[in-house]
Design a protein around this motif. Structure first.
Motif, PDB file in Angstrom:
ATOM      1  N   LEU A 138      -3.149  -8.392   4.786  1.00  0.00           N
ATOM      2  CA  LEU A 138      -2.979  -7.713   6.156  1.00  0.00           C
ATOM      3  C   LEU A 138      -1.508  -8.029   6.398  1.00  0.00           C
ATOM      4  O   LEU A 138      -1.157  -9.316   6.545  1.00  0.00           O
ATOM      5  CB  LEU A 138      -3.745  -7.791   7.313  1.00  0.00           C
ATOM      6  N   SER A 186      -7.261   1.259  -1.953  1.00  0.00           N
ATOM      7  CA  SER A 186      -6.472   1.460  -3.209  1.00  0.00           C
ATOM      8  C   SER A 186      -7.303   2.451  -3.829  1.00  0.00           C
ATOM      9  O   SER A 186      -8.518   2.299  -4.179  1.00  0.00           O
ATOM     10  CB  SER A 186      -6.194   0.293  -3.770  1.00  0.00           C
ATOM     11  N   GLN A 209     -14.016  -0.280  -9.016  1.00  0.00           N
ATOM     12  CA  GLN A 209     -15.195  -0.696  -8.393  1.00  0.00           C
ATOM     13  C   GLN A 209     -16.415   0.288  -8.834  1.00  0.00           C
ATOM     14  O   GLN A 209     -17.670  -0.123  -9.148  1.00  0.00           O
ATOM     15  CB  GLN A 209     -14.788  -0.603  -6.896  1.00  0.00           C
ATOM     16  N   TYR A 245      -1.209  -2.804  -4.461  1.00  0.00           N
ATOM     17  CA  TYR A 245      -2.585  -2.587  -4.661  1.00  0.00           C
ATOM     18  C   TYR A 245      -2.790  -1.151  -5.065  1.00  0.00           C
ATOM     19  O   TYR A 245      -3.679  -0.695  -5.687  1.00  0.00           O
ATOM     20  CB  TYR A 245      -3.493  -2.734  -3.258  1.00  0.00           C
ATOM     21  N   GLU A 281     -18.604  -4.183   2.064  1.00  0.00           N
ATOM     22  CA  GLU A 281     -17.456  -5.230   1.672  1.00  0.00           C
ATOM     23  C   GLU A 281     -16.209  -4.523   2.302  1.00  0.00           C
ATOM     24  O   GLU A 281     -16.026  -3.099   1.819  1.00  0.00           O
ATOM     25  CB  GLU A 281     -17.492  -5.477   0.295  1.00  0.00           C
ATOM     26  N   PRO A 329     -12.679  -4.905  -1.583  1.00  0.00           N
ATOM     27  CA  PRO A 329     -13.598  -5.245  -2.673  1.00  0.00           C
ATOM     28  C   PRO A 329     -12.964  -5.525  -4.030  1.00  0.00           C
ATOM     29  O   PRO A 329     -13.678  -5.894  -4.880  1.00  0.00           O
ATOM     30  CB  PRO A 329     -14.889  -4.082  -2.769  1.00  0.00           C
ATOM     31  N   GLY A 330     -11.760  -5.451  -4.270  1.00  0.00           N
ATOM     32  CA  GLY A 330     -10.942  -5.932  -5.416  1.00  0.00           C
ATOM     33  C   GLY A 330     -11.576  -4.916  -6.644  1.00  0.00           C
ATOM     34  O   GLY A 330     -11.908  -3.623  -6.578  1.00  0.00           O
ATOM     35  N   LEU A 366       0.891  -1.220  -0.094  1.00  0.00           N
ATOM     36  CA  LEU A 366      -0.102  -0.031  -0.126  1.00  0.00           C
ATOM     37  C   LEU A 366       0.832   1.270  -0.201  1.00  0.00           C
ATOM     38  O   LEU A 366       0.219   2.273   0.190  1.00  0.00           O
ATOM     39  CB  LEU A 366      -1.120  -0.105   1.192  1.00  0.00           C
ATOM     40  N   ASN A 371     -13.606 -11.279   1.287  1.00  0.00           N
ATOM     41  CA  ASN A 371     -13.144 -12.383   0.607  1.00  0.00           C
ATOM     42  C   ASN A 371     -11.863 -12.078   0.223  1.00  0.00           C
ATOM     43  O   ASN A 371     -11.646 -10.995  -0.418  1.00  0.00           O
ATOM     44  CB  ASN A 371     -14.012 -12.558  -0.685  1.00  0.00           C
ATOM     45  N   GLU A 427     -13.984 -13.694  -9.102  1.00  0.00           N
ATOM     46  CA  GLU A 427     -13.613 -13.471 -10.731  1.00  0.00           C
ATOM     47  C   GLU A 427     -13.825 -14.961 -11.424  1.00  0.00           C
ATOM     48  O   GLU A 427     -13.798 -14.992 -12.695  1.00  0.00           O
ATOM     49  CB  GLU A 427     -12.246 -13.042 -10.710  1.00  0.00           C
TER      50      GLU A 427
HETATM   51  N1  SAH Z   1     -12.442  -9.271  -2.351  1.00  0.00           N
HETATM   52  C1  SAH Z   1     -11.761  -9.066  -3.833  1.00  0.00           C
HETATM   53  C2  SAH Z   1     -10.245  -8.709  -3.717  1.00  0.00           C
HETATM   54  C3  SAH Z   1      -9.473  -9.328  -2.771  1.00  0.00           C
HETATM   55  S1  SAH Z   1      -7.544  -8.604  -2.702  1.00  0.00           S
HETATM   56  C4  SAH Z   1     -11.776 -10.460  -4.609  1.00  0.00           C
HETATM   57  O1  SAH Z   1     -12.336 -11.493  -3.968  1.00  0.00           O
HETATM   58  O2  SAH Z   1     -11.848 -10.443  -5.778  1.00  0.00           O
HETATM   59  C5  SAH Z   1      -7.591  -7.347  -1.451  1.00  0.00           C
HETATM   60  C6  SAH Z   1      -8.409  -6.147  -1.474  1.00  0.00           C
HETATM   61  O3  SAH Z   1      -8.061  -5.526  -0.449  1.00  0.00           O
HETATM   62  C7  SAH Z   1      -7.927  -5.454  -2.611  1.00  0.00           C
HETATM   63  O4  SAH Z   1      -9.130  -4.572  -2.980  1.00  0.00           O
HETATM   64  C8  SAH Z   1      -7.350  -4.303  -1.691  1.00  0.00           C
HETATM   65  O5  SAH Z   1      -6.952  -3.036  -2.399  1.00  0.00           O
HETATM   66  C9  SAH Z   1      -7.787  -4.072  -0.413  1.00  0.00           C
HETATM   67  N2  SAH Z   1      -6.878  -3.932   0.736  1.00  0.00           N
HETATM   68  C10 SAH Z   1      -5.798  -4.461   1.069  1.00  0.00           C
HETATM   69  N3  SAH Z   1      -5.409  -3.834   2.300  1.00  0.00           N
HETATM   70  C11 SAH Z   1      -6.457  -3.095   2.804  1.00  0.00           C
HETATM   71  C12 SAH Z   1      -6.650  -2.175   3.588  1.00  0.00           C
HETATM   72  N4  SAH Z   1      -5.547  -2.072   4.829  1.00  0.00           N
HETATM   73  N5  SAH Z   1      -7.635  -1.371   3.759  1.00  0.00           N
HETATM   74  C13 SAH Z   1      -8.512  -1.602   3.152  1.00  0.00           C
HETATM   75  N6  SAH Z   1      -8.588  -2.193   1.808  1.00  0.00           N
HETATM   76  C14 SAH Z   1      -7.243  -2.869   1.696  1.00  0.00           C
END
Ligand code: SAH
Length: 362
Positions: free
Chosen positions: A158, A117, A124, A36, A83, A86-87, A29, A152, A53
């Motif tokens: 993290l 991100s 999104q 991301y 969510e 949310p990717g 990040l 998901n 996906e």
């Molecule tokens: N849920 C989605 C994406 C998973 S990838 C799917 O299943 O396709 C992880 C997601 O978490 C990405 O959108 C990334 O940008 C977000 N992310 C990662 N660390 C984060 C944080 N600390 N706070 C908020 N979003 C975060």
């Protein structure tokens, strides 16, 4: 060296080795160079593919699972459909489509996305078209209303810390420098109160991982759910209680050296579901047991939904559709590596499809 590798090397040269958590946080990040923060990593052309996906059925069934919770909790007239991580927004779009079967719920849902991100926020927005959405940096800014939330493959992103058992102490794994290149090393072992309980079930040299941000995030979600209602469904790869090195890097659908290209590869670790369950219960919510993803999706009717959609497909599209079912449920694919856990207010029915709490809590 990537631009981020140069920045990290300069920082380590000036200040000394950093923890895996600090390394992961910047790699994922960093505002200018984070993985991301700068890209859309999903799909065949990207680095990895997630369940939403792979097939629309995943989001549809999660939406219907939350719909059952909404009905069970007396159909709150105002609530958040949220969510975290949310990717591309695909899972939320699929949930909203499934909720067309329950117009009263869909009309009452306020969509809230927690996303760090800016690049993925824009993606999104595209996916969700003109559906009203509010974005957040964290759980804290969500409005006060019943919270129906999914996550998901969020918690695996993290940052984690890793410790190697040494006598009755723990040596933290660090990223340092050797000949100007990033390299792994260990800090001298120290006793750690937080890991004292693990002295009973580990031996010399064992690796244990902790995720410092997990208890706060899972606790915030559960505290809201315990006090104003809702439910959270967490899906991820991992297991019950961390043991062993699960730190990994993925690029172009293949594992790679996590130190090779900081900022250009996805970094993750397995999620500790015991830590999630503990955070839920500490916050005053009820926790289900950790349940295998394949078991959960089959209980929610994935096989029947697969057959219903198969009737309109043929040729390669039909093969891809059936392969999606196997990918999500087979033990040799995502069915057993991925687990599901949920929290809900004490005294309300658990979300459907999950095992009831059991001896795991002992
Ligand atoms: N849920 C989605 C994406 C998973 S990838 C799917 O299943 O396709 C992880 C997601 O978490 C990405 O959108 C990334 O940008 C977000 N992310 C990662 N660390 C984060 C944080 N600390 N706070 C908020 N979003 C975060």
């Amino acid at each position: 060296m990537t631009p981020l590798a140069r920045l990290l090397a300069a920082r380590i040269a000036a200040e000394g080795p950093i923890s895996l958590a600090d390394y992961m946080a910047d790699c994922l990040l960093h505002p200018a160079h984070g993985y991301y923060a700068t890209r859309d990593p999903f799909g065949a052309a990207g680095d990895f593919t997630t369940a939403p996906e792979i097939t629309q059925m995943f989001g549809e069934l999660l939406g219907l699972c939350l719909a059952q919770c909404w009905l069970d909790q007396g159909r709150p007239a105002r609530f958040l459909l949220a969510e975290i991580g949310p990717g591309r927004g695909t899972l939320m779009a699929d949930m909203l489509r499934a909720l067309k079967a329950l117009p009263a719920m869909r009309a009452a849902a306020e969509v809230h996305l927690i996303e760090a991100s800016p690049t993925l926020r824009a993606r999104q927005r595209q996916t969700l078209g003109d559906h009203p959405v509010t974005w957040h940096d964290g759980i804290h800014s969500l409005p006060d209303a019943p919270l129906f939330l999914v996550a998901n493959e969020f918690f695996d992103a993290l940052p984690i810390r890793q410790f190697r058992r040494s006598g009755a102490g723990w040596a933290e794994r660090q990223v340092g420098l050797r000949d100007g290149q990033l390299t792994f090393g260990y800090a001298p072992p120290v006793p750690l109160a937080t890991l004292a309980p693990r002295l009973a079930d580990t031996s010399e040299g064992d690796i244990v991982e902790t995720c410092p941000a997990l208890p706060a995030i899972a606790g915030d979600i559960a505290r809201r759910i315990a006090s104003v209602g809702g439910a959270a469904l967490i899906i991820d790869y991992g297991g019950w209680q961390s043991l062993g090195d699960t730190f990994q890097a993925l690029k172009s659908h293949a594992f790679t050296d996590p130190l090779a290209e900081p900022g250009l590869a996805d970094l993750t670790a397995h999620v500790d579901f015991q830590a999630l369950s503990q955070a839920f219960r500490t916050a005053g919510a009820a926790s289900t047991a950790m349940t295998l993803q394949g078991t959960f999706l089959n209980r929610l009717g994935l096989a029947a939904r697969t057959e219903a959609l198969a009737r309109n497909l043929q040729g390669a599209a039909l093969d891809t559709h059936r392969a999606a079912y196997r990918r999500l449920t087979d033990a040799s694919e995502m069915g057993e590596l991925f687990k599901v856990i949920a929290c809900h207010p004490t005294g309300t029915p658990a979300p459907p499809g999950l095992d009831p709490p059991d001896a795991q809590y002992a």
